[in-house]
Design an enzyme around this catalytic site. Structure first.
Site, PDB file in Angstrom:
ATOM      1  N   GLN A 127       0.808  -1.218   0.000  1.00  0.00           N
ATOM      2  CA  GLN A 127       0.000   0.000   0.000  1.00  0.00           C
ATOM      3  C   GLN A 127       0.839   1.264   0.000  1.00  0.00           C
ATOM      4  O   GLN A 127       0.339   2.340  -0.350  1.00  0.00           O
ATOM      5  CB  GLN A 127      -0.927   0.012   1.214  1.00  0.00           C
ATOM      6  CG  GLN A 127      -0.203   0.201   2.544  1.00  0.00           C
ATOM      7  CD  GLN A 127      -1.109   0.077   3.741  1.00  0.00           C
ATOM      8  OE1 GLN A 127      -1.569  -1.012   4.060  1.00  0.00           O
ATOM      9  NE2 GLN A 127      -1.364   1.197   4.406  1.00  0.00           N
ATOM     10  N   CYS A 133      -5.072   0.502   3.444  1.00  0.00           N
ATOM     11  CA  CYS A 133      -5.116  -0.939   3.708  1.00  0.00           C
ATOM     12  C   CYS A 133      -6.493  -1.520   3.443  1.00  0.00           C
ATOM     13  O   CYS A 133      -6.631  -2.657   2.977  1.00  0.00           O
ATOM     14  CB  CYS A 133      -4.694  -1.220   5.142  1.00  0.00           C
ATOM     15  SG  CYS A 133      -5.674  -0.327   6.383  1.00  0.00           S
ATOM     16  N   HIS A 273      -6.558  -1.114  11.075  1.00  0.00           N
ATOM     17  CA  HIS A 273      -5.881  -1.764   9.948  1.00  0.00           C
ATOM     18  C   HIS A 273      -6.767  -2.884   9.429  1.00  0.00           C
ATOM     19  O   HIS A 273      -7.369  -3.632  10.214  1.00  0.00           O
ATOM     20  CB  HIS A 273      -4.535  -2.319  10.399  1.00  0.00           C
ATOM     21  CG  HIS A 273      -3.678  -2.810   9.277  1.00  0.00           C
ATOM     22  ND1 HIS A 273      -3.428  -2.091   8.140  1.00  0.00           N
ATOM     23  CD2 HIS A 273      -2.990  -3.985   9.127  1.00  0.00           C
ATOM     24  CE1 HIS A 273      -2.621  -2.776   7.342  1.00  0.00           C
ATOM     25  NE2 HIS A 273      -2.355  -3.931   7.915  1.00  0.00           N
TER      26      HIS A 273
END
Length: 325
Positions: A127, A133, A273
């Protein structure tokens, strides 16, 4: 003047944190490995941060833990810098908390790894310096579900999601959630390929072309918040599953083994995340998830990590979903 500044800089560093020639040797070796370059001021700032990180890693690895830490591409960063650059910075209101996935209730195999079941998982992507993400978790899952359904594995566009999915409570490089990205793809009627809409590491103007749509979503399956057995059922009987969890400082340095932490939380409001569960297994009687990350193949276990299963570790069961194609 430059010499005076350098002496003052060195004095402040050594007074706050004792550095040795060996520390500088390790730093220069790491710089060469990761092709890093700094100006003079940056060099001594990053040397100090790197050395603090390395000592933290070495101390952890001398203890009795289920996972080891290691130096990686992030080793010259503080965790605060890492958070701002690579994790979700916008508050996430997980739309997957009200589940609509009906579990089969088993029986389930003791282990499963979709990487070994066929050509269903694309290579690990990176990324870069963008909190995107969520887009990689989304494309990774949709790529796999589509491949399982059609027999064709095609890399899909994260950049389209970064640029175009804001109306579904996503925020480009500042964060989002796979469940909301799947909804965007469903109502948008398609997602383009990586080749046709390549990733650029920054937010841009939406350039979606419906005629080039290559993957589609009919429905979104949200697994009820904190129902980790529902995740097990989905991965065992359906396909890989997207999920979000909370990354804390020790995870930044993860190298191998089964990750477990007492520093993270297990609630929906702390996730920062998003990743992809591609299977599960057991090591030394500890069950774990096999997870595809988006920090490149040189991080962790060839870009993957293992995380303890059955305890909602770091909130991993708080927000999980997958698409129906």
């Amino acid at each position: 003047m430059t010499k005076l500044w350098l002496l003052l800089c060195l004095a402040s560093i050594t007074s706050a944190f004792y550095l040795t020639q060996r520390d500088e040797f390790h730093f220069k070796s790491w710089m060469a490995q990761y092709n890093k370059a700094y100006n003079l001021k940056e060099y001594y700032e990053r040397l100090q941060i790197f050395t603090e990180n390395k000592r933290r890693i070495d101390k952890h690895n001398k203890g009795n833990h289920s996972f080891t830490m290691g130096l990686n591409q992030f080793s010259d960063m503080t965790f605060t810098e890492f958070q701002k650059t690579f994790l979700l910075s916008e508050p996430q209101n997980c739309s997957a908390t009200k589940g609509n996935y009906l579990s089969s209730n088993g029986p389930h195999p003791d282990s499963i790894d979709w990487r070994k079941k066929g050509n269903y998982i694309t290579p690990v992507k990176n990324q870069g310096p963008c909190g995107s993400c969520w887009t990689f978790s989304t494309t990774g899952c949709l790529e796999s579900v589509t491949a399982i359904s059609t027999g064709k594995l095609v890399p899909l566009s994260e950049q389209q999601l970064v640029d175009c999915a804001q109306d579904f409570n996503n925020h480009g490089c500042s964060g989002g959630l796979p469940s909301q990205a799947f909804e965007y793809i469903m109502y948008n009627k398609g997602l383009m390929t990586e080749q046709d809409y390549p990733y650029k590491y920054v937010e841009g103007i939406c350039s979606y072309q419906p005629s080039l749509a290559a993957a589609f979503v009919k429905e979104v399956r949200n697994i009820t918040a904190y129902d980790e057995m529902g995740m097990v059922d989905a991965v065992a009987t359906q396909n890989p599953v997207s999920f979000a969890f909370e990354v804390t400082e020790d995870f930044m340095h993860y190298h191998q083994g089964v990750y477990s932490s007492t520093k993270c939380h297990n609630t929906t409001d702390k996730v920062n995340h998003a990743v992809l569960a591609v299977g599960y297994g057991q090591e030394n009687r500890t069950p774990y998830w096999i997870v595809k990350n988006s920090w490149g193949p040189n991080w962790g276990i060839d870009g993957y990590f293992l995380i303890e299963m059955g305890k909602n570790m770091c909130g991993l069961a708080a927000c999980s979903s997958f698409p129906v194609v």
